[in-house]
Design an enzyme around this catalytic site. Structure first.
Site, PDB file in Angstrom:
ATOM      1  N   ASP A  15     -68.804  15.890  42.697  1.00  0.00           N
ATOM      2  CA  ASP A  15     -69.479  17.364  43.186  1.00  0.00           C
ATOM      3  C   ASP A  15     -69.735  16.846  44.985  1.00  0.00           C
ATOM      4  O   ASP A  15     -70.529  17.546  45.569  1.00  0.00           O
ATOM      5  CB  ASP A  15     -70.590  17.655  42.666  1.00  0.00           C
ATOM      6  CG  ASP A  15     -70.590  18.145  41.282  1.00  0.00           C
ATOM      7  OD1 ASP A  15     -69.368  18.504  40.964  1.00  0.00           O
ATOM      8  OD2 ASP A  15     -71.553  17.992  40.587  1.00  0.00           O
ATOM      9  N   LYS A  18     -64.933  17.772  46.929  1.00  0.00           N
ATOM     10  CA  LYS A  18     -63.363  17.547  47.285  1.00  0.00           C
ATOM     11  C   LYS A  18     -62.659  18.862  47.172  1.00  0.00           C
ATOM     12  O   LYS A  18     -61.673  18.796  48.032  1.00  0.00           O
ATOM     13  CB  LYS A  18     -63.201  16.750  45.542  1.00  0.00           C
ATOM     14  CG  LYS A  18     -63.931  15.476  45.568  1.00  0.00           C
ATOM     15  CD  LYS A  18     -63.489  14.843  44.175  1.00  0.00           C
ATOM     16  CE  LYS A  18     -64.075  15.503  43.082  1.00  0.00           C
ATOM     17  NZ  LYS A  18     -65.663  15.446  42.906  1.00  0.00           N
ATOM     18  N   GLY A  42     -65.326  20.901  38.633  1.00  0.00           N
ATOM     19  CA  GLY A  42     -65.594  22.425  39.330  1.00  0.00           C
ATOM     20  C   GLY A  42     -65.504  22.140  40.786  1.00  0.00           C
ATOM     21  O   GLY A  42     -66.331  21.508  41.115  1.00  0.00           O
ATOM     22  N   HIS A  43     -64.514  22.681  41.177  1.00  0.00           N
ATOM     23  CA  HIS A  43     -63.971  22.439  42.692  1.00  0.00           C
ATOM     24  C   HIS A  43     -64.307  23.905  43.415  1.00  0.00           C
ATOM     25  O   HIS A  43     -63.666  24.632  43.230  1.00  0.00           O
ATOM     26  CB  HIS A  43     -62.816  21.815  42.763  1.00  0.00           C
ATOM     27  CG  HIS A  43     -62.584  20.429  42.320  1.00  0.00           C
ATOM     28  ND1 HIS A  43     -61.498  19.732  42.428  1.00  0.00           N
ATOM     29  CD2 HIS A  43     -63.643  19.728  41.560  1.00  0.00           C
ATOM     30  CE1 HIS A  43     -61.510  18.496  41.782  1.00  0.00           C
ATOM     31  NE2 HIS A  43     -62.980  18.410  41.281  1.00  0.00           N
ATOM     32  N   GLN A 225     -63.999  14.165  39.394  1.00  0.00           N
ATOM     33  CA  GLN A 225     -65.240  13.322  39.081  1.00  0.00           C
ATOM     34  C   GLN A 225     -65.572  12.451  40.432  1.00  0.00           C
ATOM     35  O   GLN A 225     -65.310  12.862  41.366  1.00  0.00           O
ATOM     36  CB  GLN A 225     -65.015  12.553  37.901  1.00  0.00           C
ATOM     37  CG  GLN A 225     -65.111  13.591  36.626  1.00  0.00           C
ATOM     38  CD  GLN A 225     -63.734  14.324  36.483  1.00  0.00           C
ATOM     39  OE1 GLN A 225     -62.771  13.947  36.635  1.00  0.00           O
ATOM     40  NE2 GLN A 225     -63.971  15.540  36.298  1.00  0.00           N
TER      41      GLN A 225
END
Ligand code: GDP
Ligand code: IMO
Ligand code: MG
Length: 424
Positions: A15, A18, A42-43, A225
């Site tokens: 988080d 990225k 979750g990007h 990650q």
């Protein structure tokens, strides 16, 4: 001249931002490829008033001229993939089927993998990892156990292979006493996702990427990650199940180490962690709550509170070493705008011992801090490093001196535009 594979790796607990930076970099690359993880990621990407949260699809997807690849090191849930891709198609990105290729060697997450994830977490009780519940661990376990299903299998004897693996999982669930579930509706949606995926180009992505590199195209490998969640180098057993570090780029895309160019290590101006596991810089007080509020530190996938703390140089030095980081990217600097004092963790201590190196197990180690003055000025409207408040420039210099790697990019807000490239 051959093209290179640059990597953008989260170097803390995920988080870091990225998605935002991959999207920002994308126009410079012919290919953007995910090499590890799956829908546990979750990007978030924000531009022109739109917000997207991508989970399995690479963050290069918004550029019409870039090929996006889901590499062999990834795990993919057909139902979640379908939902994610349809959301993009409905938002007007109708050409994604031409611009998104999926490695036939990537592994499939079955609905029963998600049940197993829940069952194993329940069994661990207070020692649970705090997974995202997306079936990541069980899928990578099956891969290592050589019983997994791969994307290519959906075109090759799929029904029988699926039934065999599902039966194996149901037996395990039964043995664990985890029987209170209803698979039917989830399975129907999942099978619909399998149908949907058949319409995509399922390729031998390693051949494709190497050919494109030979033709001079450049590739951006998008990490998922963070290094401290890496199966080997993270805070085991409170980690994810894939290689999130630089070695994962080679194995997860099928490219040789000589192909690697720059390694961008991305981190926040402070620290966060979701899920369980040791976190020496964690703040349990009002300051931690303040960082969470200001930084909107709630999980993009699960909505869980992210645990917050000050920046951790022990962790950053370790991740820089493991990954061979050549350039640093610092995110969310704006979140610290209002603080009088900012703390920097320079070492850990425990029972009279002091270390600047990452211990084998960080449980029980406490952070040792240096305090520096805050900049007390809003950064979000700044677009040129010449306009940085002096105390912020000092913070950057201090980190660069400690980490021995230049910070090339500074992010001062979630939007694509709120990004500053520093001169080399
Ligand atoms: P990722 O998983 O590494 O892509 O990061 P996430 O998307 O899970 O979390 C990063 C969060 O921070 C998202 O909500 C972004 O919109 C937001 N964000 C990214 N960069 C910045 C920044 O510089 N400032 C602020 N305030 N928010 C940012
Ligand atoms: P992105 O790509 C933050 C964490 C989970 C849990 C542990 C194991 O958005 O940075 P898993 O479901 O992978 O078995 O969970 O890893 N985790 C993440 N934390 N960002 C992520 O991805 C994460 N993916 C997994 O919270 O502690
Ligand atoms: Mg995320």
């Amino acid at each position: 001249m051959n093209g290179k594979v640059d990597a953008l790796l989260g170097i803390v607990f995920g988080d870091e931002g990225k998605g935002k930076v991959v999207d920002f970099f994308t126009p410079r690359y012919g290919v953007v490829a995910r090499f590890a993880g799956g829908p546990n990621a979750g990007h978030t990407i924000i531009f022109d008033g739109h917000k997207f949260v991508l989970r399995s699809i690479p963050s290069g997807i918004f550029n019409e001229n870039t090929l996006n690849i889901i590499g062999n090191g990834c795990v993919l849930a057909p139902d979640l993939f379908m939902d994610e891709a349809l959301e993009l198609e409905n938002a007007g990105y109708t050409s994604i089927r031409e611009r998104l290729h999926i490695s036939r060697r990537a592994h499939l997450i079955l609905p029963t993998h998600r049940l197993l994830d829940r069952a194993y977490e329940a069994m661990k009780g207070k020692d649970k990892v705090g997974t995202t519940g997306k079936g990541i661990g069980p899928t990578y376990s099956d891969k290592a156990a050589r019983v997994g299903l791969r994307v290519g299998d959906i075109l090759d004897g799929f029904e029988e292979k699926y039934a065999r693996l599902k039966a194996r999982h149901e037996q395990t669930l039964h043995d664990l006493g985890f029987t209170d579930y209803d698979l039917s509706s989830v399975e129907a949606h999942w099978l619909e996702g399998v149908e949907y995926m058949r319409r995509f180009q399922l390729t031998d992505a390693e051949n494709e990427i190497n050919t494109l590199l030979d033709e001079g195209k450049s590739v951006l490998a998008e990490g998922a990650q963070g290094s401290l969640l890496d199966i080997d180098h993270g805070t085991y057993p409170f980690v994810s199940s894939s290689s999130t570090t630089i070695g994962g780029v080679c194995t997860g895309l099928g490219i040789a180490p000589q192909r690697i160019g720059r390694v961008f290590g991305i981190f926040k101006a402070y620290s966060t962690r979701v899920g369980s596991g040791p976190f020496p810089v964690e703040l349990f007080d009002a300051t931690g709550d303040r960082i969470r509020e200001l930084g909107h530190e709630y999980g993009a996938v699960t909505g869980r509170n992210r645990r917050c703390g000050w920046i951790d140089l022990v962790a950053l030095r370790y991740a820089i070493m493991i990954n061979g980081v050549t350039d640093l990217v610092m995110m969310k600097s704006d979140v610290l705008d209002g603080f009088d004092t900012i703390r920097i963790c320079t070492a850990y201590q425990k029972d009279g011992m002091l270390t600047r190196e990452m211990p084998y197990n960080t449980e029980g180690w406490a952070a040792v801090y240096d305090d520096v003055p805050g900049w007390k000025a809003p950064l979000s409207s700044i677009r040129d490093e010449k306009d940085f408040p002096p105390a912020f420039s000092s913070y950057i210099s201090r980190l660069e001196n400690e980490l021995c790697v230049p910070i090339r990019i500074i992010s001062v807000g979630p939007d694509r535009d709120e990004t500053i490239i520093r001169s080399e």
